[in-house]
Design a protein around this motif. Structure first.
Motif, short mmCIF file in Angstrom:
data_model
loop_
_atom_site.label_atom_id
_atom_site.label_comp_id
_atom_site.label_asym_id
_atom_site.label_seq_id
_atom_site.Cartn_x
_atom_site.Cartn_y
_atom_site.Cartn_z
N PHE A 54 46.45 48.79 52.42
CA PHE A 54 45.19 48.33 51.83
C PHE A 54 44.58 49.44 50.97
O PHE A 54 44.15 49.19 49.83
N ALA A 55 44.57 50.66 51.49
CA ALA A 55 44.01 51.79 50.73
C ALA A 55 44.81 52.02 49.45
O ALA A 55 44.25 52.29 48.39
N MET A 101 40.74 43.04 45.01
CA MET A 101 40.39 44.42 45.34
C MET A 101 41.31 45.44 44.65
O MET A 101 41.09 46.64 44.77
N ALA A 237 31.67 52.93 52.07
CA ALA A 237 32.69 52.12 51.38
C ALA A 237 32.08 50.80 50.92
O ALA A 237 32.29 50.36 49.78
N LEU A 240 29.69 51.55 47.95
CA LEU A 240 30.38 51.96 46.71
C LEU A 240 31.02 50.77 46.01
O LEU A 240 31.15 50.76 44.79
N MET A 241 31.40 49.74 46.78
CA MET A 241 31.97 48.53 46.17
C MET A 241 30.95 47.85 45.24
O MET A 241 31.33 47.06 44.38
N TRP A 248 29.74 53.01 35.82
CA TRP A 248 31.07 53.51 35.45
C TRP A 248 31.16 53.82 33.96
O TRP A 248 31.81 54.78 33.54
N SER B 11 34.71 49.92 41.20
CA SER B 11 33.93 50.04 42.44
C SER B 11 34.71 49.43 43.60
O SER B 11 34.77 50.01 44.70
N ALA B 13 37.86 49.20 43.82
CA ALA B 13 39.00 50.08 44.12
C ALA B 13 38.56 51.27 44.98
O ALA B 13 39.21 51.61 45.97
N VAL B 14 37.44 51.88 44.60
CA VAL B 14 36.94 53.04 45.37
C VAL B 14 36.59 52.62 46.80
O VAL B 14 36.95 53.29 47.78
N GLY B 15 35.90 51.48 46.92
CA GLY B 15 35.53 50.98 48.25
C GLY B 15 36.76 50.66 49.07
O GLY B 15 36.81 50.95 50.27
N ARG B 16 37.75 50.05 48.41
CA ARG B 16 39.00 49.70 49.12
C ARG B 16 39.69 50.95 49.66
O ARG B 16 40.11 50.99 50.82
N ILE B 17 39.79 51.98 48.83
CA ILE B 17 40.48 53.21 49.24
C ILE B 17 39.74 53.86 50.42
O ILE B 17 40.34 54.23 51.43
#
Lengths: 441, 35
Positions: A54-55, A101, A237, A240-241, A248, B11, B13-17
């Protein structure tokens, strides 16, 4: 204590007892299938691989689904060691199933694709993630109904006086009672009011960035002053999503590596008629009703259609954000477990067999060693969890006698919780109560 | 709708990681010193 203690039949609560007495019947867990150590190790290995995939963004939706199943299974097997971070983790993974994602910075994104990635993604998953993060804090603010949050503003004072959680910085900061009042009011304003700026149709970019920065800051301050395990990172986390495109693009002007030059402008076309998306939208609305009902569970049980909450329990959308609500705990403490050996010697089982010290530990938070151990032992003291104590006592006895023999065999022991009550602001500490949880021998 | 509820793919992607790595760390903690 390790994996064996909480996820196998040789641990602190055998499966049969858990299923029969402690776990709601709608909560399923793969750990209920088999109680052996090798099976638990296998499930943890699968969970670790899913988390890593997932990461890395490798087969991301499948990885999220497997990670969610394993997270739900771990939490249902040993709910007594769970906290708000665990609930948030399983919910973020769940809503992630309905979102894309891995559009960028993932292994999946390296594969050839029919369409170019867009900067902004809109789906039921995105709505679910936003509504979920806002719900956590807005409903938490509504459940904080005590005078410690609204009248005397002493909530932060009481929270920082929980020695079982307080870090060195928290212990130092708690002397400033005025600052504690300011932080109490600030927390209520952030959770109850500022969180709504997420949904502003005007200045959405700057305002949403501000909300994310403020809430990540709030969690960082919690993490620096209290030992709360992985809660900070899970909440960070989630926040940040929600960083907007505006953030950005501003950052990409200084760091071009963050730009997505080939992306089409604007959000990708969204088809809300897609079955998965429709289901997701329904579940977002359904979850909101569950949160509303948690505000007055007794009234809801009488008014709601029979079985209304059951799908929520099965999908583990059930949630109650009562962190420090209606008010923070006003007591905590530490354990003494004096055990009598066959030789007559007395040892402290709480420290693995050391000398029994009856004085307060210098660092109570460190006395618990880990967040899971802290949650387990503090919950064990609560009356609601008294049924767990005998299983913990049996486990302690078994573990000790498996490793010792002859005169070192354990004959009896007490499970003693040294309870310390936090006095109201401005009053001296004087109340230390020795409470015996149980005796085995 | 799109302005308010749309999420930037970076965002996500960062949250997922961060979420994935946190879950991995949590699993290791549960295995090694869970309680």
């Amino acid at each position: 204590m390790n994996m064996k203690a909480h996820y196998t039949d040789a641990g602190v609560f055998p499966r049969g007892e858990m299923i029969a007495r402690f776990v709601p019947r709608q909560h399923a867990s793969l750990f209920f299938v088999n109680g052996s150590t090798w099976f638990a190790a296998l499930l943890f290995a699968v969970g670790a691989l899913a988390a890593l995939a997932f990461a890395a963004g490798y087969r991301t939706r499948l990885a999220a689904a497997v990670a969610w199943v394993l997270a739900v299974s771990m939490q249902a097997r040993s709910p007594i060691i769970g906290d708000a971070g665990d609930v948030a983790l399983r919910l973020l993974l769940f809503w992630g199933l309905f979102a894309s994602m891995s559009e960028v910075w993932s292994i999946d994104a390296w594969r050839p694709r029919a369409r170019r990635p867009r900067r902004v993604h809109l789906s039921a998953g995105c709505i679910g993630l936003m509504v979920q993060m806002a719900s956590i804090f807005f409903f938490a603010s509504l459940l904080k109904s005590g005078k410690e949050w609204h009248g005397e503003m002493s909530a932060v004072y009481f929270a920082l006086h929980l020695d079982a959680f307080a870090t060195d910085l928290g212990i130092w900061l708690r002397q400033f009672e005025g600052l504690g009042k300011v932080l109490t009011v600030s927390t209520m304003i952030l959770e109850g009011v500022v969180v709504w700026l997420l949904f502003s149709p005007w200045w959405n970019g700057p305002l949403r960035t501000l909300v994310v920065v403020l809430f990540v800051g709030l969690h960082a301050s919690f993490g620096l002053t209290m030992a709360l395990g992985v809660l900070l990172f899970i909440m960070a986390a989630g926040w940040l999503m929600l960083l907007p495109e505006w953030f950005w693009e501003k950052l990409a002007r200084r760091l071009p590596v963050l730009a997505i030059p080939e992306a089409s402008a604007g959000p990708e076309p969204w088809n809300p008629r897609n079955t998965l998306q429709l289901l997701g939208l329904f579940l977002v609305a359904y979850t909101l009703t569950l949160n509303v009902c948690e505000l007055n569970a007794a009234r809801f049980d009488a008014a709601a259609p029979r079985g209304w909450a059951t799908p929520g329990f099965i999908l583990r959308l059930d949630q109650r954000w009562d962190m420090f609500a209606p008010c923070p705990l006003k007591d905590d403490g530490w354990y003494l477990i004096p055990g009598k050996l066959k030789s007559g010697e007395e040892v402290d089982l709480a420290t693995g067999g050391g000398v029994v010290f009856h004085e307060k530990p210098e660092d109570v938070a460190a006395h618990y060693r880990t967040q899971r151990r802290r949650k387990y032992l503090l919950n064990l003291w609560a009356a609601d969890h008294s049924g767990y104590r005998v299983h913990f006592a049996r486990y302690l006895c078994r573990s000790w006698n498996d490793a010792h023999s002859g005169g070192e065999t354990l004959e009896s022991f007490d499970l003693v919780f040294m309870r310390e009550v936090t006095p109201p602001m401005g009053h001296p500490f004087s109340c230390l109560v020795r409470g015996i949880c149980g005796r085995l021998g | 709708m799109r302005t308010v509820f749309g999420l930037d793919v970076r965002s996500l992607a960062v949250g997922r990681i961060l979420l994935g790595l946190t879950f991995l760390a949590d699993i290791l903690a549960r295995v090694m010193n869970a309680s």
